[in-house]
Design a protein around this motif. Sequence first.
Motif, PDB file in Angstrom:
ATOM      1  N   LEU A 111       0.824  -1.201   0.000  1.00  0.00           N
ATOM      2  CA  LEU A 111       0.000   0.000   0.000  1.00  0.00           C
ATOM      3  C   LEU A 111       0.860   1.254   0.000  1.00  0.00           C
ATOM      4  CD1 LEU A 111      -2.457  -1.132   2.823  1.00  0.00           C
ATOM      5  CD2 LEU A 111      -2.721  -1.487   0.376  1.00  0.00           C
ATOM      6  N   SER A 144      -1.044   4.212   1.149  1.00  0.00           N
ATOM      7  CA  SER A 144      -1.800   4.827   2.236  1.00  0.00           C
ATOM      8  C   SER A 144      -2.391   3.728   3.109  1.00  0.00           C
ATOM      9  CB  SER A 144      -2.924   5.704   1.677  1.00  0.00           C
ATOM     10  OG  SER A 144      -3.897   5.974   2.659  1.00  0.00           O
ATOM     11  N   GLN A 177      -5.917   2.711   2.212  1.00  0.00           N
ATOM     12  CA  GLN A 177      -6.209   1.819   1.096  1.00  0.00           C
ATOM     13  C   GLN A 177      -6.664   0.464   1.613  1.00  0.00           C
ATOM     14  OE1 GLN A 177      -2.248   2.924  -0.952  1.00  0.00           O
ATOM     15  NE2 GLN A 177      -3.484   2.122  -2.614  1.00  0.00           N
ATOM     16  N   TYR A 178      -6.130   0.089   2.773  1.00  0.00           N
ATOM     17  CA  TYR A 178      -6.537  -1.181   3.377  1.00  0.00           C
ATOM     18  C   TYR A 178      -8.045  -1.226   3.606  1.00  0.00           C
ATOM     19  CZ  TYR A 178      -7.526  -4.561   7.027  1.00  0.00           C
ATOM     20  OH  TYR A 178      -8.096  -5.570   7.742  1.00  0.00           O
ATOM     21  N   GLU A 236     -10.417   0.129   1.962  1.00  0.00           N
ATOM     22  CA  GLU A 236     -11.170  -0.147   0.736  1.00  0.00           C
ATOM     23  C   GLU A 236     -11.045  -1.612   0.341  1.00  0.00           C
ATOM     24  OE1 GLU A 236     -11.597   1.333  -3.919  1.00  0.00           O
ATOM     25  OE2 GLU A 236     -10.199   2.351  -2.557  1.00  0.00           O
ATOM     26  N   LYS A 238     -15.012   1.553  -0.665  1.00  0.00           N
ATOM     27  CA  LYS A 238     -14.429   2.874  -0.897  1.00  0.00           C
ATOM     28  C   LYS A 238     -14.996   3.899   0.081  1.00  0.00           C
ATOM     29  CE  LYS A 238     -13.472   4.024  -5.064  1.00  0.00           C
ATOM     30  NZ  LYS A 238     -13.551   4.410  -6.498  1.00  0.00           N
ATOM     31  N   ARG A 246     -13.119   3.770   3.274  1.00  0.00           N
ATOM     32  CA  ARG A 246     -11.788   4.364   3.077  1.00  0.00           C
ATOM     33  C   ARG A 246     -11.858   5.891   3.166  1.00  0.00           C
ATOM     34  NH1 ARG A 246      -8.154   3.595  -2.446  1.00  0.00           N
ATOM     35  NH2 ARG A 246      -6.442   5.005  -1.883  1.00  0.00           N
ATOM     36  N   THR A 268     -10.071   8.294   5.969  1.00  0.00           N
ATOM     37  CA  THR A 268      -9.139   9.334   5.542  1.00  0.00           C
ATOM     38  C   THR A 268      -9.523  10.697   6.093  1.00  0.00           C
ATOM     39  OG1 THR A 268      -8.666   8.119   3.493  1.00  0.00           O
ATOM     40  CG2 THR A 268      -8.126  10.462   3.533  1.00  0.00           C
ATOM     41  N   GLU A 283      -3.661   9.752  -2.481  1.00  0.00           N
ATOM     42  CA  GLU A 283      -3.955   8.348  -2.763  1.00  0.00           C
ATOM     43  C   GLU A 283      -5.412   7.980  -2.517  1.00  0.00           C
ATOM     44  OE1 GLU A 283      -1.883   6.214  -4.086  1.00  0.00           O
ATOM     45  OE2 GLU A 283      -0.157   7.567  -4.099  1.00  0.00           O
ATOM     46  N   ASP A 284      -6.043   8.628  -1.546  1.00  0.00           N
ATOM     47  CA  ASP A 284      -7.394   8.209  -1.148  1.00  0.00           C
ATOM     48  C   ASP A 284      -8.505   9.085  -1.710  1.00  0.00           C
ATOM     49  OD1 ASP A 284      -6.177   6.248   0.376  1.00  0.00           O
ATOM     50  OD2 ASP A 284      -6.126   7.473   2.181  1.00  0.00           O
ATOM     51  N   PRO A 292      -8.180   8.081  -7.006  1.00  0.00           N
ATOM     52  CA  PRO A 292      -9.302   7.222  -7.417  1.00  0.00           C
ATOM     53  C   PRO A 292     -10.265   7.894  -8.389  1.00  0.00           C
ATOM     54  CG  PRO A 292      -8.919   7.029  -5.059  1.00  0.00           C
ATOM     55  CD  PRO A 292      -8.071   8.156  -5.534  1.00  0.00           C
TER      56      PRO A 292
END
Length: 625
Positions: A119, A121, A124-125, A127, A132, A135, A139, A373-374, A378
């Motif tokens: 990963l 971030s 990300q785990y 998600e 999503k 996540r 965040t 990243e989050d 995406p």
Amino acid sequence: DLKDVTDSASLMSSSGPHAVDYVIFALLLVGSLSIGLYYALSGGRQRTTQEFLMADRSMRCLPVSLSLIASFQSAVAIIGVPAEVYVHGTQYWFIGCAYILGLLIPAHVFIPVLYRLKLSSAYQYLELRFSKSVRICGTLTFIFQTVVYMGVCVYTPAFALNAVTGFKLWGVVLATGLVCTLYTTMGGLKAVIWTDVFQTLVMFAGQLAVIVVGVHQAGGLSEVWWKVWEGNHISGLDLNPDPTERHTFWTLGVGGVFLMLSLYGVNQAQVQRYLSSRTEKEAVRSCYMVFPSLQLALALSCVMGLVMFARYCGEDHSDKLASSSTDAMVIYFVMDMLQGLPGLPGLFVACLFSAALSTISSAFNSLATVTMEDLIKPHFPAMTERRATLLSKALAVCYGLLCLAMAFLTHLMGDSVLQVALKIFGMVGGPILGLFCLGMFFPWANSTGAIAGLGAGLTVSFWVGIGSIVTRTPGTRVLLSDCRASPMTNNTTAIFTTAATSVPLSRPSGLRRFYSLSYMWYSAFTCFTVILIGLVVSFLTGPMKEEDVTPGTVYPLMGKLLCFLPDSVRQKLCCVTPLGQTVCKLMLFPYQIYLIIITLNYMRQQSDQRSHQTYLIQLHQEKCN
């Protein structure tokens, strides 16, 4: 009163900064900027998000471990812990017991799970494990926690520099934030980690200098020990189970474990350093190497508080710095001890700013990472690498300016900076910890339960936290000892008055008692709230099935704890989802048989595969003949 004003004026005039102090402080800023400039112009020149945000996953364990301690040991700890020990004694030192499990569990549970998923971030785990939406919720919660905490980190050293040098407070706040933002933006995570290494050494040197000079001026080690012992400032083991007691062994040693897990297990600033390591073993090793450094930092801060007590015997001189906060006593102590010693006041200020800059730069980089990243990538998957890197740097700058704005709100809080900081970690970090634990340890938890649990955890934490601020119901009022003589310097009998007497106030009842919950329990309380509500809602809305769980996102804790159940029952509870490549060894002894079975089964499969290959070769040769 006239004497106090005269003493204050003479202290301010005699302890005014020398040119050497400015030089030392300037060297700290120049050194930090130079490291940032070096990594901006070397290697890949921070042209990719992988290098800027993750240091190309090339870091070794030593710099990572020092960066991990620097990220946690902020100026808040250097100012707050001595002030805590000066007023309440060494009870806070028992939080060192929490460091054991607080680092062992992340090393053998959280790091293997997160590192093997590759990963960028930590969120990300969420998600991969849930959805999503979970996540994004995680965040946003982390961003809120970090921005608020950064306000405290920026304000604390600025207050110290204002007291020592007379610089305008908000000018110092602005300079601190801008310098940190600059080298973080230029050099990326590599610059942040290596400046952390440099600043950690400065931090330890500054604390050690103050302690050595303080012990000498207080009359030596034996004199310091005698005064703190007679002043009842060496705390014993307090096993009072009452959760409303501010500091006991249980609140610090048990509640502190959950605080440490929220910091070293799931906090993006720390996880990002684990993920920047070359290998998983390097990441685990760096977590182990943090332990002695944290114990050393805690010991230095506590000893500094004891030396302060030996010097002033509980007197409050904070009003001489135009402040009623006990944190100001630490600044007064430094000014008093180091006056007439050119260079040492500058070294202590550099120590404070080293701690602050390391924490703030880590936060800026981690905030830029999770936002990129989050929240952004995406939605813009086709974004070029060059544009993504420029946007990451712009995000670091924006968060720097936002944290400066939060610093203006910090001085409105009435608690000590240490208590404010730990309250923030407990109120917001606890629910985040609960969210990750819900995903890793309970395979049947679903995304609906995760969101409901996080919402319930945050609601309860802010309810208790804001309620404690509004009601302000401390359990005891401490009257510090007033030691005036020592048997080593006077043959007459030393007379002590009110030696650390605790005067109980009326104990709150009803809802006020609920609000008086010790802030050290916030993380544990909110973590279990998230897990409990998350599991209940998951069962009501339909638990997740094993085949729907992403492989590698669940640590097989429940499968081990429920090993006495039949396999069919454990499969229904989804307790046998494997971790990934290997099984972790946190509690090796109870699971030796389990590990041996897995190993033998793997060897049998390999043997069967080789036998099958040999059979095919022989069959092919027979056909050729």
